[in-house]
Motif scaffolding. Structure first.
Motif, PDB file in Angstrom:
ATOM      1  N   GLU A 131      -6.814  -5.350   3.087  1.00  0.00           N
ATOM      2  CA  GLU A 131      -5.893  -4.739   4.055  1.00  0.00           C
ATOM      3  C   GLU A 131      -4.529  -4.383   3.432  1.00  0.00           C
ATOM      4  O   GLU A 131      -3.776  -3.600   4.000  1.00  0.00           O
ATOM      5  N   LEU A 132      -4.235  -4.947   2.261  1.00  0.00           N
ATOM      6  CA  LEU A 132      -2.971  -4.636   1.599  1.00  0.00           C
ATOM      7  C   LEU A 132      -3.095  -3.497   0.591  1.00  0.00           C
ATOM      8  O   LEU A 132      -2.088  -2.962   0.140  1.00  0.00           O
ATOM      9  N   LEU A 133      -4.318  -3.138   0.220  1.00  0.00           N
ATOM     10  CA  LEU A 133      -4.520  -2.112  -0.799  1.00  0.00           C
ATOM     11  C   LEU A 133      -4.327  -0.724  -0.231  1.00  0.00           C
ATOM     12  O   LEU A 133      -4.496  -0.473   0.961  1.00  0.00           O
ATOM     13  N   ALA A 134      -3.975   0.206  -1.100  1.00  0.00           N
ATOM     14  CA  ALA A 134      -3.851   1.612  -0.699  1.00  0.00           C
ATOM     15  C   ALA A 134      -5.234   2.167  -0.377  1.00  0.00           C
ATOM     16  O   ALA A 134      -6.248   1.646  -0.815  1.00  0.00           O
ATOM     17  N   SER A 135      -5.252   3.241   0.385  1.00  0.00           N
ATOM     18  CA  SER A 135      -6.524   3.804   0.855  1.00  0.00           C
ATOM     19  C   SER A 135      -7.397   4.334  -0.279  1.00  0.00           C
ATOM     20  O   SER A 135      -8.611   4.376  -0.148  1.00  0.00           O
ATOM     21  N   PHE A 136      -6.820   4.703  -1.399  1.00  0.00           N
ATOM     22  CA  PHE A 136      -7.612   5.251  -2.502  1.00  0.00           C
ATOM     23  C   PHE A 136      -8.213   4.169  -3.404  1.00  0.00           C
ATOM     24  O   PHE A 136      -8.955   4.480  -4.318  1.00  0.00           O
ATOM     25  N   CYS A 137      -7.906   2.901  -3.160  1.00  0.00           N
ATOM     26  CA  CYS A 137      -8.449   1.807  -3.975  1.00  0.00           C
ATOM     27  C   CYS A 137      -9.855   1.444  -3.487  1.00  0.00           C
ATOM     28  O   CYS A 137     -10.113   1.410  -2.290  1.00  0.00           O
ATOM     29  N   PHE A 194       2.895  -0.719 -13.115  1.00  0.00           N
ATOM     30  CA  PHE A 194       2.472  -1.021 -11.749  1.00  0.00           C
ATOM     31  C   PHE A 194       1.008  -0.655 -11.562  1.00  0.00           C
ATOM     32  O   PHE A 194       0.577   0.449 -11.877  1.00  0.00           O
ATOM     33  N   ASP A 195       0.231  -1.612 -11.063  1.00  0.00           N
ATOM     34  CA  ASP A 195      -1.186  -1.388 -10.794  1.00  0.00           C
ATOM     35  C   ASP A 195      -1.373  -1.265  -9.290  1.00  0.00           C
ATOM     36  O   ASP A 195      -1.239  -2.255  -8.566  1.00  0.00           O
ATOM     37  N   PRO A 196      -1.682  -0.062  -8.793  1.00  0.00           N
ATOM     38  CA  PRO A 196      -1.823   0.109  -7.350  1.00  0.00           C
ATOM     39  C   PRO A 196      -3.072  -0.557  -6.776  1.00  0.00           C
ATOM     40  O   PRO A 196      -3.159  -0.757  -5.573  1.00  0.00           O
ATOM     41  N   CYS A 197      -4.006  -0.911  -7.621  1.00  0.00           N
ATOM     42  CA  CYS A 197      -5.245  -1.531  -7.162  1.00  0.00           C
ATOM     43  C   CYS A 197      -5.495  -2.827  -7.928  1.00  0.00           C
ATOM     44  O   CYS A 197      -6.422  -2.909  -8.752  1.00  0.00           O
ATOM     45  N   PRO A 198      -4.690  -3.863  -7.684  1.00  0.00           N
ATOM     46  CA  PRO A 198      -4.874  -5.103  -8.442  1.00  0.00           C
ATOM     47  C   PRO A 198      -6.186  -5.787  -8.056  1.00  0.00           C
ATOM     48  O   PRO A 198      -6.622  -5.728  -6.906  1.00  0.00           O
ATOM     49  N   PRO A 199      -6.832  -6.417  -9.018  1.00  0.00           N
ATOM     50  CA  PRO A 199      -8.090  -7.116  -8.712  1.00  0.00           C
ATOM     51  C   PRO A 199      -7.829  -8.336  -7.818  1.00  0.00           C
ATOM     52  O   PRO A 199      -6.767  -8.940  -7.870  1.00  0.00           O
ATOM     53  N   ASN A 200      -8.787  -8.644  -6.976  1.00  0.00           N
ATOM     54  CA  ASN A 200      -8.763  -9.805  -6.075  1.00  0.00           C
ATOM     55  C   ASN A 200      -7.638  -9.742  -5.041  1.00  0.00           C
ATOM     56  O   ASN A 200      -7.213 -10.769  -4.528  1.00  0.00           O
ATOM     57  N   ALA A 201      -7.136  -8.559  -4.728  1.00  0.00           N
ATOM     58  CA  ALA A 201      -6.105  -8.422  -3.700  1.00  0.00           C
ATOM     59  C   ALA A 201      -6.784  -8.267  -2.345  1.00  0.00           C
ATOM     60  O   ALA A 201      -7.886  -7.720  -2.245  1.00  0.00           O
ATOM     61  N   PRO A 202      -6.154  -8.752  -1.259  1.00  0.00           N
ATOM     62  CA  PRO A 202      -6.726  -8.556   0.079  1.00  0.00           C
ATOM     63  C   PRO A 202      -6.875  -7.067   0.390  1.00  0.00           C
ATOM     64  O   PRO A 202      -5.968  -6.283   0.110  1.00  0.00           O
ATOM     65  N   ALA A 219       0.833  -1.207   0.000  1.00  0.00           N
ATOM     66  CA  ALA A 219       0.000   0.000   0.000  1.00  0.00           C
ATOM     67  C   ALA A 219       0.868   1.256   0.000  1.00  0.00           C
ATOM     68  O   ALA A 219       0.536   2.249  -0.655  1.00  0.00           O
ATOM     69  N   PHE A 220       1.980   1.229   0.716  1.00  0.00           N
ATOM     70  CA  PHE A 220       2.885   2.381   0.750  1.00  0.00           C
ATOM     71  C   PHE A 220       3.443   2.651  -0.646  1.00  0.00           C
ATOM     72  O   PHE A 220       3.439   3.778  -1.135  1.00  0.00           O
ATOM     73  N   VAL A 221       3.938   1.604  -1.309  1.00  0.00           N
ATOM     74  CA  VAL A 221       4.496   1.753  -2.650  1.00  0.00           C
ATOM     75  C   VAL A 221       3.393   2.175  -3.628  1.00  0.00           C
ATOM     76  O   VAL A 221       3.609   3.043  -4.477  1.00  0.00           O
ATOM     77  N   ALA A 222       2.214   1.585  -3.507  1.00  0.00           N
ATOM     78  CA  ALA A 222       1.102   1.942  -4.393  1.00  0.00           C
ATOM     79  C   ALA A 222       0.730   3.407  -4.229  1.00  0.00           C
ATOM     80  O   ALA A 222       0.515   4.117  -5.213  1.00  0.00           O
ATOM     81  N   GLY A 223       0.670   3.862  -2.986  1.00  0.00           N
ATOM     82  CA  GLY A 223       0.346   5.262  -2.739  1.00  0.00           C
ATOM     83  C   GLY A 223       1.427   6.198  -3.250  1.00  0.00           C
ATOM     84  O   GLY A 223       1.150   7.270  -3.789  1.00  0.00           O
ATOM     85  N   LYS A 224       2.667   5.797  -3.080  1.00  0.00           N
ATOM     86  CA  LYS A 224       3.780   6.620  -3.530  1.00  0.00           C
ATOM     87  C   LYS A 224       3.804   6.700  -5.050  1.00  0.00           C
ATOM     88  O   LYS A 224       3.970   7.778  -5.620  1.00  0.00           O
TER      89      LYS A 224
END
Length: 154
Positions: free
Chosen positions: A146-152, A136-144, A67-72
């Motif tokens: 709790e691991l996703l960034a807040s904007f997903c 890089f896809d910050p919001c991958p489908p079917n991801a848990p 989530a940190f990397v996705a947000g960044k």
């Protein structure tokens, strides 16, 4: 031939003016040397900025996760920052290792094989790293969730 009668190479007088001999190599090594100095300075700024943001801002190293990397990387500035850091570090390192190979590899075949391996590794790392940054896809489908960034959206 008796001792001392062999032809002796002529040595210029120490006071004679320096005559620059023409070379066919051009200025590649000079530009390589200048690039190493300039890229080193830029890399210091990029690396310490990267470390400061990742380790000092927020919760520190414990906050680094997907989530940190996705947000960044959602911010284009950090994608460009990391891409520039990757490219400069790889070119800088490859140029340094190329210089070492040229200095220490005595046989042309050995030098050629080592440089081929070096350039292959450079291309692989730069291509894969660039693809990771750009695809890089910050919001991958079917991801848990709790691991996703807040904007997903789940």
């Amino acid at each position: 031939m008796a001792y001392g009668t062999a032809a002796v190479a002529k040595v210029d007088s120490p006071r004679s003016p320096y005559v620059r001999r023409k070379t066919t190599r051009g200025n590649y090594e000079l530009y390589s040397w200048i690039f190493m100095r300039a890229s080193g300075v830029v890399l210091v700024v990029l690396i310490f900025g990267h470390l400061f943001v990742n380790l000092m801002v927020g919760e520190g190293v414990h906050a680094i996760d997907f989530a940190f990397v996705a947000g960044k990387w959602a911010n284009p500035l950090w994608g460009v920052w990391d891409l520039l850091m990757l490219w400069l570090a790889m070119i800088h390192g490859t140029n340094g290792v190329r210089t070492i190979i040229n200095d220490y590899a005595q046989r042309d075949l050995t030098r050629g094989v080592l440089k081929s391996l070096l350039y292959t590794a450079f291309v692989v790392v730069v291509v894969v790293g660039t693809l990771v940054i750009f695809t890089f896809d910050p919001c991958p489908p079917n991801a848990p969730e709790e691991l996703l960034a807040s904007f997903c959206t789940a």
